[in-house]
Design a protein around this motif. Structure first.
Motif, mmCIF file in Angstrom:
data_model
loop_
_atom_site.group_PDB
_atom_site.id
_atom_site.type_symbol
_atom_site.label_atom_id
_atom_site.label_comp_id
_atom_site.label_asym_id
_atom_site.label_seq_id
_atom_site.Cartn_x
_atom_site.Cartn_y
_atom_site.Cartn_z
ATOM 1 N N ARG A 38 -37.999 -3.672 13.780
ATOM 2 C CA ARG A 38 -37.566 -3.349 12.412
ATOM 3 C C ARG A 38 -37.150 -4.630 11.674
ATOM 4 N NH1 ARG A 38 -33.030 -0.686 13.209
ATOM 5 N NH2 ARG A 38 -34.155 0.779 14.514
ATOM 6 N N MET A 39 -36.434 -5.504 12.369
ATOM 7 C CA MET A 39 -36.011 -6.771 11.782
ATOM 8 C C MET A 39 -37.232 -7.634 11.428
ATOM 9 S SD MET A 39 -33.124 -9.419 13.248
ATOM 10 C CE MET A 39 -34.014 -9.643 14.768
ATOM 11 N N ALA A 40 -38.242 -7.637 12.281
ATOM 12 C CA ALA A 40 -39.464 -8.403 12.015
ATOM 13 C C ALA A 40 -40.168 -7.869 10.771
ATOM 14 C CB ALA A 40 -40.393 -8.350 13.216
ATOM 15 N N ILE A 41 -40.259 -6.552 10.669
ATOM 16 C CA ILE A 41 -40.900 -5.943 9.499
ATOM 17 C C ILE A 41 -40.114 -6.269 8.238
ATOM 18 C CG2 ILE A 41 -41.441 -3.730 8.405
ATOM 19 C CD1 ILE A 41 -42.154 -2.731 11.285
ATOM 20 N N GLY B 273 -40.420 -7.196 21.213
ATOM 21 C CA GLY B 273 -39.070 -6.767 20.901
ATOM 22 C C GLY B 273 -38.818 -5.279 21.047
ATOM 23 N N ALA B 274 -37.537 -4.962 21.094
ATOM 24 C CA ALA B 274 -37.102 -3.568 21.071
ATOM 25 C C ALA B 274 -37.249 -3.051 19.644
ATOM 26 C CB ALA B 274 -35.645 -3.481 21.527
ATOM 27 N N SER B 275 -36.968 -1.771 19.448
ATOM 28 C CA SER B 275 -37.207 -1.161 18.136
ATOM 29 C C SER B 275 -36.407 -1.831 17.018
ATOM 30 C CB SER B 275 -36.902 0.338 18.175
ATOM 31 O OG SER B 275 -35.539 0.557 18.487
ATOM 32 N N ASP B 276 -35.157 -2.227 17.299
ATOM 33 C CA ASP B 276 -34.365 -2.897 16.256
ATOM 34 C C ASP B 276 -34.939 -4.272 15.933
ATOM 35 O OD1 ASP B 276 -33.543 -3.788 18.800
ATOM 36 O OD2 ASP B 276 -31.583 -4.410 18.024
ATOM 37 N N GLU B 277 -35.479 -4.962 16.916
ATOM 38 C CA GLU B 277 -36.104 -6.266 16.675
ATOM 39 C C GLU B 277 -37.413 -6.111 15.904
ATOM 40 O OE1 GLU B 277 -34.565 -8.864 20.479
ATOM 41 O OE2 GLU B 277 -36.122 -7.341 20.808
ATOM 42 N N LEU C 38 -43.093 -16.211 10.517
ATOM 43 C CA LEU C 38 -44.277 -15.510 11.040
ATOM 44 C C LEU C 38 -44.312 -15.516 12.568
ATOM 45 C CD1 LEU C 38 -46.891 -16.821 8.459
ATOM 46 C CD2 LEU C 38 -45.994 -14.482 8.629
ATOM 47 N N GLU C 39 -43.998 -16.664 13.151
ATOM 48 C CA GLU C 39 -43.975 -16.746 14.618
ATOM 49 C C GLU C 39 -42.930 -15.792 15.203
ATOM 50 O OE1 GLU C 39 -45.432 -21.354 15.385
ATOM 51 O OE2 GLU C 39 -43.288 -20.944 15.202
ATOM 52 N N ASN C 40 -41.733 -15.791 14.616
ATOM 53 C CA ASN C 40 -40.676 -14.908 15.096
ATOM 54 C C ASN C 40 -41.061 -13.444 14.922
ATOM 55 O OD1 ASN C 40 -39.019 -17.032 15.866
ATOM 56 N ND2 ASN C 40 -37.895 -17.059 13.935
ATOM 57 N N ALA C 41 -41.697 -13.126 13.806
ATOM 58 C CA ALA C 41 -42.112 -11.744 13.566
ATOM 59 C C ALA C 41 -43.130 -11.295 14.608
ATOM 60 C CB ALA C 41 -42.680 -11.609 12.157
#
Length: 76
Positions: A27-30, A21-25, A11-14
């Motif tokens: 997307r990775m969070a989602i 984050g950038a768009s890829d980050e 959750l913290e990282n998300a």
């Protein structure tokens, strides 16, 4: 407890990736949040199934016990 700590970290990282984050980050969070939700849903389904199975076992045991009492009351 280990699982709770992992959830907190996810959750913290998300949050960080969604905010900074950038768009890829993002997307990775989602994706990580979606995976966490799916895992939690599966855990709830497993819990509900186990509770249901336990309830059925309790009903069967109660039925057997009542039948044994009925037989004993008849002197059989």
């Amino acid at each position: 407890m280990n699982e709770v700590l992992q959830d907190i970290q996810t959750l913290e990282n998300a949050i960080i990736n969604l905010v900074e984050g950038a768009s890829d980050e993002k997307r990775m969070a989602i994706n990580s949040l979606s995976a966490m939700i799916e895992l939690k849903r599966m855990q709830v389904e497993q819990f509900e199934q186990e509770a249901h199975d336990e309830k059925i076992d309790d009903i069967l045991l109660q039925s057997i016990w009542e039948e044994e009492l009925w037989i004993e009351s008849r002197g059989w």
